[in-house]
Design a protein around this motif. Structure first.
Motif, PDB file in Angstrom:
ATOM      1  N   GLY A 128     -17.539 -31.825 -43.167  1.00  0.00           N
ATOM      2  CA  GLY A 128     -17.034 -30.502 -42.788  1.00  0.00           C
ATOM      3  C   GLY A 128     -15.525 -30.477 -42.651  1.00  0.00           C
ATOM      4  O   GLY A 128     -14.949 -29.507 -42.164  1.00  0.00           O
ATOM      5  N   ASP A 129     -14.864 -31.535 -43.105  1.00  0.00           N
ATOM      6  CA  ASP A 129     -13.411 -31.659 -42.999  1.00  0.00           C
ATOM      7  C   ASP A 129     -12.799 -31.345 -44.355  1.00  0.00           C
ATOM      8  O   ASP A 129     -12.816 -32.179 -45.264  1.00  0.00           O
ATOM      9  CB  ASP A 129     -13.048 -33.083 -42.552  1.00  0.00           C
ATOM     10  N   TYR A 130     -12.268 -30.136 -44.501  1.00  0.00           N
ATOM     11  CA  TYR A 130     -11.747 -29.696 -45.787  1.00  0.00           C
ATOM     12  C   TYR A 130     -10.225 -29.562 -45.754  1.00  0.00           C
ATOM     13  O   TYR A 130      -9.654 -29.150 -44.742  1.00  0.00           O
ATOM     14  CB  TYR A 130     -12.322 -28.322 -46.160  1.00  0.00           C
ATOM     15  N   GLY A 157     -17.990 -23.903 -47.965  1.00  0.00           N
ATOM     16  CA  GLY A 157     -16.733 -24.610 -47.729  1.00  0.00           C
ATOM     17  C   GLY A 157     -15.507 -23.908 -48.257  1.00  0.00           C
ATOM     18  O   GLY A 157     -14.382 -24.323 -47.964  1.00  0.00           O
ATOM     19  N   VAL A 158     -15.691 -22.833 -49.050  1.00  0.00           N
ATOM     20  CA  VAL A 158     -14.552 -22.098 -49.614  1.00  0.00           C
ATOM     21  C   VAL A 158     -14.758 -20.606 -49.411  1.00  0.00           C
ATOM     22  O   VAL A 158     -15.887 -20.137 -49.241  1.00  0.00           O
ATOM     23  CB  VAL A 158     -14.371 -22.412 -51.116  1.00  0.00           C
ATOM     24  N   ILE A 159     -13.662 -19.856 -49.438  1.00  0.00           N
ATOM     25  CA  ILE A 159     -13.734 -18.425 -49.147  1.00  0.00           C
ATOM     26  C   ILE A 159     -13.731 -17.591 -50.427  1.00  0.00           C
ATOM     27  O   ILE A 159     -13.287 -18.038 -51.481  1.00  0.00           O
ATOM     28  CB  ILE A 159     -12.571 -17.982 -48.247  1.00  0.00           C
ATOM     29  N   LYS A 160     -14.223 -16.358 -50.297  1.00  0.00           N
ATOM     30  CA  LYS A 160     -14.139 -15.397 -51.390  1.00  0.00           C
ATOM     31  C   LYS A 160     -12.724 -14.832 -51.442  1.00  0.00           C
ATOM     32  O   LYS A 160     -12.125 -14.542 -50.403  1.00  0.00           O
ATOM     33  CB  LYS A 160     -15.148 -14.269 -51.176  1.00  0.00           C
ATOM     34  N   LEU A 161     -12.201 -14.675 -52.662  1.00  0.00           N
ATOM     35  CA  LEU A 161     -10.810 -14.253 -52.828  1.00  0.00           C
ATOM     36  C   LEU A 161     -10.673 -12.790 -53.260  1.00  0.00           C
ATOM     37  O   LEU A 161      -9.551 -12.301 -53.410  1.00  0.00           O
ATOM     38  CB  LEU A 161     -10.129 -15.153 -53.868  1.00  0.00           C
ATOM     39  N   ASN A 162     -11.795 -12.104 -53.450  1.00  0.00           N
ATOM     40  CA  ASN A 162     -11.744 -10.747 -53.996  1.00  0.00           C
ATOM     41  C   ASN A 162     -10.802  -9.828 -53.224  1.00  0.00           C
ATOM     42  O   ASN A 162      -9.937  -9.158 -53.798  1.00  0.00           O
ATOM     43  CB  ASN A 162     -13.148 -10.130 -54.005  1.00  0.00           C
ATOM     44  N   ASP A 163     -10.972  -9.772 -51.892  1.00  0.00           N
ATOM     45  CA  ASP A 163     -10.160  -8.856 -51.085  1.00  0.00           C
ATOM     46  C   ASP A 163      -8.699  -9.266 -51.108  1.00  0.00           C
ATOM     47  O   ASP A 163      -7.801  -8.410 -51.180  1.00  0.00           O
ATOM     48  CB  ASP A 163     -10.682  -8.829 -49.638  1.00  0.00           C
ATOM     49  N   GLY A 184     -11.285 -23.874 -60.854  1.00  0.00           N
ATOM     50  CA  GLY A 184      -9.975 -23.465 -60.378  1.00  0.00           C
ATOM     51  C   GLY A 184      -9.733 -23.974 -58.973  1.00  0.00           C
ATOM     52  O   GLY A 184     -10.496 -24.783 -58.442  1.00  0.00           O
ATOM     53  N   ILE A 185      -8.649 -23.523 -58.369  1.00  0.00           N
ATOM     54  CA  ILE A 185      -8.283 -23.935 -57.021  1.00  0.00           C
ATOM     55  C   ILE A 185      -8.868 -22.944 -56.023  1.00  0.00           C
ATOM     56  O   ILE A 185      -8.710 -21.726 -56.171  1.00  0.00           O
ATOM     57  CB  ILE A 185      -6.757 -24.014 -56.863  1.00  0.00           C
ATOM     58  N   ALA A 186      -9.539 -23.479 -55.015  1.00  0.00           N
ATOM     59  CA  ALA A 186     -10.156 -22.654 -53.974  1.00  0.00           C
ATOM     60  C   ALA A 186      -9.432 -22.871 -52.652  1.00  0.00           C
ATOM     61  O   ALA A 186      -8.719 -23.861 -52.466  1.00  0.00           O
ATOM     62  CB  ALA A 186     -11.634 -23.023 -53.829  1.00  0.00           C
ATOM     63  N   ILE A 187      -9.638 -21.933 -51.724  1.00  0.00           N
ATOM     64  CA  ILE A 187      -9.091 -22.035 -50.371  1.00  0.00           C
ATOM     65  C   ILE A 187     -10.247 -22.325 -49.424  1.00  0.00           C
ATOM     66  O   ILE A 187     -11.277 -21.648 -49.468  1.00  0.00           O
ATOM     67  CB  ILE A 187      -8.380 -20.731 -49.960  1.00  0.00           C
ATOM     68  N   SER A 188     -10.102 -23.337 -48.596  1.00  0.00           N
ATOM     69  CA  SER A 188     -11.223 -23.757 -47.756  1.00  0.00           C
ATOM     70  C   SER A 188     -11.495 -22.769 -46.634  1.00  0.00           C
ATOM     71  O   SER A 188     -10.591 -22.066 -46.160  1.00  0.00           O
ATOM     72  CB  SER A 188     -10.960 -25.143 -47.170  1.00  0.00           C
ATOM     73  N   SER A 189     -12.742 -22.742 -46.207  1.00  0.00           N
ATOM     74  CA  SER A 189     -13.158 -21.843 -45.127  1.00  0.00           C
ATOM     75  C   SER A 189     -12.644 -22.312 -43.774  1.00  0.00           C
ATOM     76  O   SER A 189     -12.651 -21.530 -42.816  1.00  0.00           O
ATOM     77  CB  SER A 189     -14.691 -21.750 -45.108  1.00  0.00           C
ATOM     78  N   THR A 190     -12.217 -23.565 -43.677  1.00  0.00           N
ATOM     79  CA  THR A 190     -11.729 -24.097 -42.399  1.00  0.00           C
ATOM     80  C   THR A 190     -10.209 -24.073 -42.297  1.00  0.00           C
ATOM     81  O   THR A 190      -9.656 -24.433 -41.259  1.00  0.00           O
ATOM     82  CB  THR A 190     -12.213 -25.541 -42.199  1.00  0.00           C
ATOM     83  N   SER A 191      -9.536 -23.672 -43.359  1.00  0.00           N
ATOM     84  CA  SER A 191      -8.073 -23.648 -43.334  1.00  0.00           C
ATOM     85  C   SER A 191      -7.564 -22.651 -42.301  1.00  0.00           C
ATOM     86  O   SER A 191      -8.072 -21.532 -42.192  1.00  0.00           O
ATOM     87  CB  SER A 191      -7.528 -23.267 -44.712  1.00  0.00           C
ATOM     88  N   GLU A 192      -6.559 -23.061 -41.561  1.00  0.00           N
ATOM     89  CA  GLU A 192      -5.918 -22.170 -40.588  1.00  0.00           C
ATOM     90  C   GLU A 192      -4.809 -21.345 -41.235  1.00  0.00           C
ATOM     91  O   GLU A 192      -4.148 -20.559 -40.568  1.00  0.00           O
ATOM     92  CB  GLU A 192      -5.353 -22.989 -39.427  1.00  0.00           C
TER      93      GLU A 192
END
Length: 562
Positions: A98-100, A118-124, A352-360
């Motif tokens: 769970g460490d991303y 582990g990654v977020i949706k980027l649509n919005d 592609g490159i994703a943004i993690s769901s745990t990123s601050e």
């Protein structure tokens, strides 16, 4: 006694009050400082560090001149991480812990991250603040969507949107010296390819005191797919769809090693081995050993991607062995088959490159990715820094001569300068794109590529009356653009029947094809038939059906389904 206690109590109360007030003041000051830190925009003087894992990364600090310029413009510094020793368990380990990191380029494992949340949706974010990304992708934005069932966008980047086809890669390649020595023969088929290698090998059994190797592959690690599996498809006239062969009109997909033309190719390779024309270490040597062999100039031919042999090519040129570098060939099983070396797959989407769901720092991470899609960033990552790597001459960008020279001969040029290093896997316009002034976004236009050919390449091309190697190959227009992209870039759902069956099939074919190639030719047919039976027993037909559905769904999602 009571009076003394009262005085002491009073003193204690006063002291406690002083301590409490001091603590409150400190907390308030600290709170104000924290608030200022949170509200301040990242800057070059006080950059925000984002952790970035790249499945294709190597050991590298984000401190070269281009990286420093990126930080100067964005206030972002990257802490780069990569899979040590090519470890393919990096993503599963992330999911288990769970460490991303903040940013993740997971390649084909992106489906596992999506499944694990582990990654977020980027649509919005794309809609609200992705102006550069929207401008870059345009009507290709749908190709970033995950699937018909989940049309969300989780990744950006990896491949160019507007591509030109000035070079080919992944085909059979032969030393320039072989072509010169044999009087510049026409080599279109495997039979002609083998004849040329045989004739030269008989003339020169040794090169610089070492045994000549007519053909060498690299089948000891994941590159088995690149130098063993894929060339079979190219010889059969199949576009690169990974482990699949796809009918681009209907979307019907077949696990490619089931097809008879693949058997024909590997039977040929088995014959090459039996005749002593195949490097006996093709399935055991390491990447470093393979590159060392190529760099020595004693390997006459390969079946590999240009990006995989770049270090060897530069080493040969640096050593003055231009005639030992390689020319790409449009070799197929027979003259009726078209080489797919210049196939246009369109924008691939998918990875592609994703943004993690745990990123601050999700918004900052997205803003950074969006900036990387800007014209300013694209010029920087492709060309480097004005005055240091390129100059403006008559209003046009011109690469400095020493940089152009290092780009072609120094394998560490990109790492040390950053020029070209941050194009992949970040959002990229593509080598066919032009900026707002009409100039190429890439420093390697077709004319640049032609101008940068080494002396041997120029002489060989002149003998064949060509300007560029692509003149040998069917054009992208003749081959037509793929309606389904390329299956090699699809995200197969983690844990699905398709994913499980394909993994078993890939493991089986890699092992059994290797054994069949190295075995006695008298036993080849029996070995191949056993492999086909084993594939059928693991229900490969179900995988065919499920991949067919995935291809057809992708075509529907993209609007290319007829």
């Amino acid at each position: 006694m009571k009076r003394k206690l009262s005085n002491w109590a009073l003193l204690l109360i006063i002291l406690l009050g002083i301590f409490v007030l001091a603590a409150c003041n400190d907390e308030e000051t600290s709170s104000e400082d924290d608030s200022n830190t949170d509200n301040e925009e990242p800057s070059a003087e006080d950059p925000l560090t984002l952790t970035f894992f790249s499945a294709d990364g190597t050991e590298k600090e984000f401190n070269d001149p281009v990286a420093q310029k990126i930080t100067e413009e964005t206030g972002i510094k990257l802490e780069l991480d990569y899979p040590v020793g090519g470890n393919d368990e990096a993503i599963p380990l992330m999911i288990a812990s769970g460490d991303y990191p903040d940013l993740i380029f997971a390649k084909g494992d992106i489906g596992k991250l999506i499944e694990a949340g582990g990654v977020i949706k980027l649509n919005d974010l794309i809609e609200e603040k992705g102006d550069n990304l929207k401008a870059m992708y345009g009507d290709q934005l749908n190709r970033l969507r995950n699937s018909l069932e989940d049309p969300s966008i989780y990744t950006v980047g990896t491949y160019g949107v507007e591509n030109a086809f000035w070079e080919t890669s992944g085909t059979f390649q032969i030393q320039m010296d072989v072509l010169r020595e044999l009087g510049y023969p026409e080599i279109r088929t495997l039979e002609e390819f083998e004849a040329a290698l045989t004739e030269y090998y008989e003339k020169y059994p040794e090169i610089d005191g070492q045994k000549t190797i007519p053909l060498s592959l690299l089948g000891s690690d994941w590159r088995w797919l690149i130098t063993v599996g894929n060339p079979a498809g190219f010889a059969a006239g199949k576009p690169d769809d990974g482990q699949w062969a796809v009918n681009d009109d209907t979307g019907e997909a077949t696990y490619k090693f089931l097809l008879p033309e693949f058997k024909e190719y590997f039977k040929w390779l088995n014959g090459m081995n039996a005749k002593g024309l195949l490097d006996p270490e093709s399935f055991t040597h390491t990447y470093d050993t393979y590159i060392s062999k190529l760099s020595s100039g004693r390997v006459l031919s390969i079946a590999d991607q240009s990006w995989n042999i770049g270090d060897a090519d530069k080493a040969l040129v640096a050593d003055g062995k231009e005639w030992k570098t390689y020319a790409p060939l449009p070799v197929t099983l027979n003259e009726d088959i078209k080489s797919q070396g210049l196939k246009d797959y369109g924008f691939a989407g998918g990875w592609g490159i994703a943004i993690s769901s745990t990123s601050e720092h999700q918004e900052e991470a997205f803003e950074f990715l969006d900036w990387m899609a800007s014209e300013e960033a694209q010029i920087l990552v492709n060309w480097g820094i004005e005055g240091e790597n390129y100059d403006i001459v008559d209003g046009k960008r011109v690469m400095q001569e020493d940089d152009r020279e290092r780009m072609n001969t120094d394998k560490d040029y990109g790492k040390e300068t950053g020029v070209g290093y941050y194009v992949y896997p970040f959002p990229q316009w593509g080598n066919g794109a032009v900026d707002s002034t009409g100039q190429s976004i890439s420093p390697n236009t077709e004319q640049d590529i032609i101008d940068n050919f080494n002396s041997a390449e120029k002489e060989v091309l002149k003998e064949y009356e060509m300007e560029n190697w692509i003149d040998w190959f069917p054009s992208p227009e003749e081959l037509e653009r793929s309606k389904h992209g390329t299956v090699s870039n699809y995200t197969i759902p983690a844990g699905s029947d398709l994913q499980i069956i394909q993994q078993k099939a890939d493991d089986l074919t890699e092992q059994q094809i290797t054994q069949a190639v190295l075995g006695d030719p008298a036993n080849f047919d029996q070995a191949w038939d056993k492999m086909i039976a084993d594939l059928e027993a693991m229900n490969i037909e179900q995988a065919n059906q499920e991949m067919t559905k995935m291809v057809q769904d992708t075509m529907e999602l993209w609007g290319t389904k007829e």
